[in-house]
Design a protein around this motif. Structure first.
Motif, mmCIF file in Angstrom:
data_model
loop_
_atom_site.group_PDB
_atom_site.id
_atom_site.type_symbol
_atom_site.label_atom_id
_atom_site.label_comp_id
_atom_site.label_asym_id
_atom_site.label_seq_id
_atom_site.Cartn_x
_atom_site.Cartn_y
_atom_site.Cartn_z
ATOM 1 N N GLU A 3 33.456 37.548 40.578
ATOM 2 C CA GLU A 3 32.837 38.073 39.369
ATOM 3 C C GLU A 3 31.482 38.701 39.707
ATOM 4 O O GLU A 3 30.755 38.222 40.576
ATOM 5 C CB GLU A 3 32.656 36.952 38.349
ATOM 6 C CG GLU A 3 33.963 36.361 37.851
ATOM 7 C CD GLU A 3 33.726 35.283 36.815
ATOM 8 O OE1 GLU A 3 32.541 35.017 36.523
ATOM 9 O OE2 GLU A 3 34.712 34.723 36.294
ATOM 10 N N ASP A 4 31.139 39.775 38.982
ATOM 11 C CA ASP A 4 29.833 40.408 39.105
ATOM 12 C C ASP A 4 28.893 39.788 38.085
ATOM 13 O O ASP A 4 29.246 39.603 36.917
ATOM 14 C CB ASP A 4 29.931 41.911 38.882
ATOM 15 C CG ASP A 4 30.684 42.606 40.000
ATOM 16 O OD1 ASP A 4 30.651 42.069 41.127
ATOM 17 O OD2 ASP A 4 31.301 43.661 39.748
ATOM 18 N N LEU A 5 27.684 39.496 38.502
ATOM 19 C CA LEU A 5 26.686 38.874 37.648
ATOM 20 C C LEU A 5 25.567 39.871 37.356
ATOM 21 O O LEU A 5 25.265 40.752 38.173
ATOM 22 C CB LEU A 5 26.103 37.633 38.325
ATOM 23 C CG LEU A 5 27.091 36.534 38.714
ATOM 24 C CD1 LEU A 5 26.355 35.395 39.395
ATOM 25 C CD2 LEU A 5 27.836 36.015 37.486
ATOM 26 N N VAL A 6 24.958 39.710 36.212
ATOM 27 C CA VAL A 6 23.785 40.499 35.829
ATOM 28 C C VAL A 6 22.569 39.588 35.968
ATOM 29 O O VAL A 6 22.425 38.617 35.233
ATOM 30 C CB VAL A 6 23.910 41.033 34.384
ATOM 31 C CG1 VAL A 6 22.649 41.812 34.007
ATOM 32 C CG2 VAL A 6 25.144 41.909 34.239
ATOM 33 N N LEU A 7 21.724 39.886 36.953
ATOM 34 C CA LEU A 7 20.573 39.033 37.239
ATOM 35 C C LEU A 7 19.418 39.373 36.306
ATOM 36 O O LEU A 7 19.084 40.552 36.110
ATOM 37 C CB LEU A 7 20.142 39.206 38.701
ATOM 38 C CG LEU A 7 21.199 38.859 39.757
ATOM 39 C CD1 LEU A 7 20.632 39.052 41.153
ATOM 40 C CD2 LEU A 7 21.706 37.443 39.567
ATOM 41 N N ALA A 139 19.179 36.846 44.270
ATOM 42 C CA ALA A 139 19.275 38.251 44.665
ATOM 43 C C ALA A 139 20.709 38.589 45.018
ATOM 44 O O ALA A 139 21.589 37.709 45.058
ATOM 45 C CB ALA A 139 18.352 38.533 45.855
ATOM 46 N N LYS A 140 20.946 39.880 45.267
ATOM 47 C CA LYS A 140 22.254 40.355 45.691
ATOM 48 C C LYS A 140 22.079 41.321 46.854
ATOM 49 O O LYS A 140 21.266 42.243 46.797
ATOM 50 C CB LYS A 140 22.986 41.065 44.547
ATOM 51 C CG LYS A 140 24.382 41.540 44.939
ATOM 52 C CD LYS A 140 25.088 42.257 43.799
ATOM 53 C CE LYS A 140 26.478 42.705 44.220
ATOM 54 N NZ LYS A 140 27.199 43.427 43.146
ATOM 55 N N ASP A 158 27.986 25.918 43.737
ATOM 56 C CA ASP A 158 29.391 25.561 43.971
ATOM 57 C C ASP A 158 30.301 26.363 43.055
ATOM 58 O O ASP A 158 30.985 25.828 42.185
ATOM 59 C CB ASP A 158 29.601 24.054 43.758
ATOM 60 C CG ASP A 158 28.778 23.220 44.722
ATOM 61 O OD1 ASP A 158 28.552 23.703 45.856
ATOM 62 O OD2 ASP A 158 28.363 22.112 44.360
ATOM 63 N N LEU A 159 30.288 27.678 43.218
ATOM 64 C CA LEU A 159 31.142 28.561 42.430
ATOM 65 C C LEU A 159 31.867 29.505 43.374
ATOM 66 O O LEU A 159 31.270 30.439 43.922
ATOM 67 C CB LEU A 159 30.315 29.354 41.412
ATOM 68 C CG LEU A 159 29.672 28.552 40.278
ATOM 69 C CD1 LEU A 159 28.801 29.454 39.414
ATOM 70 C CD2 LEU A 159 30.739 27.877 39.427
ATOM 71 N N SER A 160 33.134 29.270 43.578
ATOM 72 C CA SER A 160 33.909 30.115 44.491
ATOM 73 C C SER A 160 34.248 31.473 43.878
ATOM 74 O O SER A 160 34.687 32.376 44.589
ATOM 75 C CB SER A 160 35.201 29.395 44.894
ATOM 76 O OG SER A 160 35.981 29.098 43.739
ATOM 77 N N THR A 161 34.059 31.625 42.557
ATOM 78 C CA THR A 161 34.384 32.897 41.907
ATOM 79 C C THR A 161 33.258 33.919 42.003
ATOM 80 O O THR A 161 33.461 35.087 41.691
ATOM 81 C CB THR A 161 34.710 32.653 40.424
ATOM 82 O OG1 THR A 161 33.595 32.008 39.793
ATOM 83 C CG2 THR A 161 35.950 31.782 40.284
ATOM 84 N N VAL A 162 32.050 33.475 42.442
ATOM 85 C CA VAL A 162 30.918 34.388 42.567
ATOM 86 C C VAL A 162 31.054 35.186 43.857
ATOM 87 O O VAL A 162 31.453 34.654 44.892
ATOM 88 C CB VAL A 162 29.588 33.607 42.542
ATOM 89 C CG1 VAL A 162 28.395 34.558 42.717
ATOM 90 C CG2 VAL A 162 29.453 32.834 41.243
ATOM 91 N N ASP A 163 30.743 36.470 43.782
ATOM 92 C CA ASP A 163 30.840 37.329 44.959
ATOM 93 C C ASP A 163 29.923 36.818 46.073
ATOM 94 O O ASP A 163 28.834 36.284 45.825
ATOM 95 C CB ASP A 163 30.462 38.755 44.587
ATOM 96 C CG ASP A 163 30.763 39.731 45.703
ATOM 97 O OD1 ASP A 163 31.928 40.091 45.884
ATOM 98 O OD2 ASP A 163 29.804 40.115 46.411
ATOM 99 N N VAL A 164 30.372 37.010 47.329
ATOM 100 C CA VAL A 164 29.643 36.472 48.481
ATOM 101 C C VAL A 164 28.279 37.133 48.646
ATOM 102 O O VAL A 164 27.358 36.544 49.214
ATOM 103 C CB VAL A 164 30.491 36.649 49.759
ATOM 104 C CG1 VAL A 164 29.809 36.021 50.966
ATOM 105 C CG2 VAL A 164 31.868 36.061 49.561
ATOM 106 N N SER A 165 28.111 38.337 48.169
ATOM 107 C CA SER A 165 26.864 39.073 48.380
ATOM 108 C C SER A 165 25.699 38.526 47.561
ATOM 109 O O SER A 165 24.559 38.914 47.812
ATOM 110 C CB SER A 165 27.062 40.553 48.057
ATOM 111 O OG SER A 165 27.514 40.711 46.722
ATOM 112 N N TYR A 166 25.961 37.611 46.610
ATOM 113 C CA TYR A 166 24.877 36.997 45.848
ATOM 114 C C TYR A 166 24.234 35.880 46.675
ATOM 115 O O TYR A 166 24.919 35.096 47.339
ATOM 116 C CB TYR A 166 25.384 36.446 44.523
ATOM 117 C CG TYR A 166 25.740 37.525 43.522
ATOM 118 C CD1 TYR A 166 24.761 38.115 42.738
ATOM 119 C CD2 TYR A 166 27.054 37.955 43.370
ATOM 120 C CE1 TYR A 166 25.079 39.104 41.819
ATOM 121 C CE2 TYR A 166 27.383 38.948 42.462
ATOM 122 C CZ TYR A 166 26.391 39.518 41.690
ATOM 123 O OH TYR A 166 26.706 40.504 40.790
ATOM 124 N N VAL A 167 22.912 35.799 46.599
ATOM 125 C CA VAL A 167 22.135 34.848 47.403
ATOM 126 C C VAL A 167 21.471 33.843 46.476
ATOM 127 O O VAL A 167 20.818 34.221 45.502
ATOM 128 C CB VAL A 167 21.064 35.576 48.243
ATOM 129 C CG1 VAL A 167 20.321 34.589 49.129
ATOM 130 C CG2 VAL A 167 21.700 36.679 49.078
#
Length: 246
Positions: A3-7, A139-140, A158-167
């Motif tokens: 999933e894409d998040l809006v920071l 950050a991303k 602990d969210l496997s649905t979050v994209d790996v590029s999020y830090v």
């Protein structure tokens, strides 16, 4: 699917930027504290001499093809022969770095001060980050990454649905801890006391053994294959002259 998040911009203003600024300020503070705690000792003449021998042997390896074979062999024997070579260390005569450290209380105290100046600030900073900033997506990274980077970049989330590029904020702390070496080199100079990677490597041992450097350089010099570069230089010069003449 990730999933894409809006920071939120508040995370940038109250988590990302303050955390980075604090890490830089702590690194600079540790540098000056380490300088104050450092004991002034004269370098060991034997260690300096052995270091100069290693540098000269390294220069010989680098310029081996620029001198004739006879000259190279005579210099090689001078450094690596097993009777009186400068790089040869007889078995049983190599100094024990651990015993040398414990025999010199100043060396042991200096190493303890260096380790304390690294461990205490890191422990307090990590506790501060873990208490105030734990659980934030800070950050991303602007390029895609594989799943192998998830454990490194998303520590504390602990969210496997979050994209790996999020830090995560905790991972951002570790990235700053090991990634600010270049910035500290620009601010404090190359010989700064904030290289945590090098310090952690030093903590695994009990000092520097100069005999290992001599032995390693001797092995490197022994396997050098001499190939005099002068004939090739003459051939290149002849080819260039023929182009101009022709």
């Amino acid at each position: 699917m990730a999933e894409d998040l809006v920071l939120d911009t508040a995370i940038r203003d109250w988590v990302l930027i303050p955390l980075s600024v604090v890490m830089v300020l702590i690194g600079i503070l540790r540098y000056f504290v380490s300088k104050l705690m450092r004991t002034s000792q004269l370098p060991d003449a034997k260690i300096v001499k052995e270091g100069q021998v290693v540098i000269r042997a390294r220069n010989l390896r680098a310029a081996a093809n620029l001198i004739p074979l006879k000259s190279f062999r005579s210099r090689k024997v001078y450094y690596s022969n097993e009777e009186n070579g400068l790089l040869f260390v007889p078995k049983g005569q190599a100094p024990n770095a651990q015993a040398q450290m414990f025999s010199d209380p100043n060396m042991a105290m200096d190493m303890m001060k260096k380790n304390l100046s690294m461990i205490i600030p890191q422990t307090l900073t990590f506790a501060w980050v873990n208490f105030f900033f734990s659980g934030f997506v800070a950050a991303k990274i602007p390029f895609p990454l594989t799943q192998r980077f998830r454990s490194m970049l998303q520590n504390g989330i602990d969210l496997s649905t979050v994209d790996v590029s999020y830090v995560s904020s905790r991972s951002w702390y570790f990235l700053n801890l090991f990634g600010l070496r270049g910035l500290f080199s620009l601010i404090l100079g190359e010989e700064n006391a904030t290289d945590d990677t090098q310090r952690m490597m030093q903590m695994s041992g009990f000092g520097f053994d100069p005999s290992k450097g001599l032995s390693a350089e001797k092995d490197s010099l022994d396997i050098v294959q001499h190939e005099w570069a002068l004939p090739k230089i003459e051939q290149r010069a002849e080819a260039v002259l023929r182009k101009f003449v022709g």
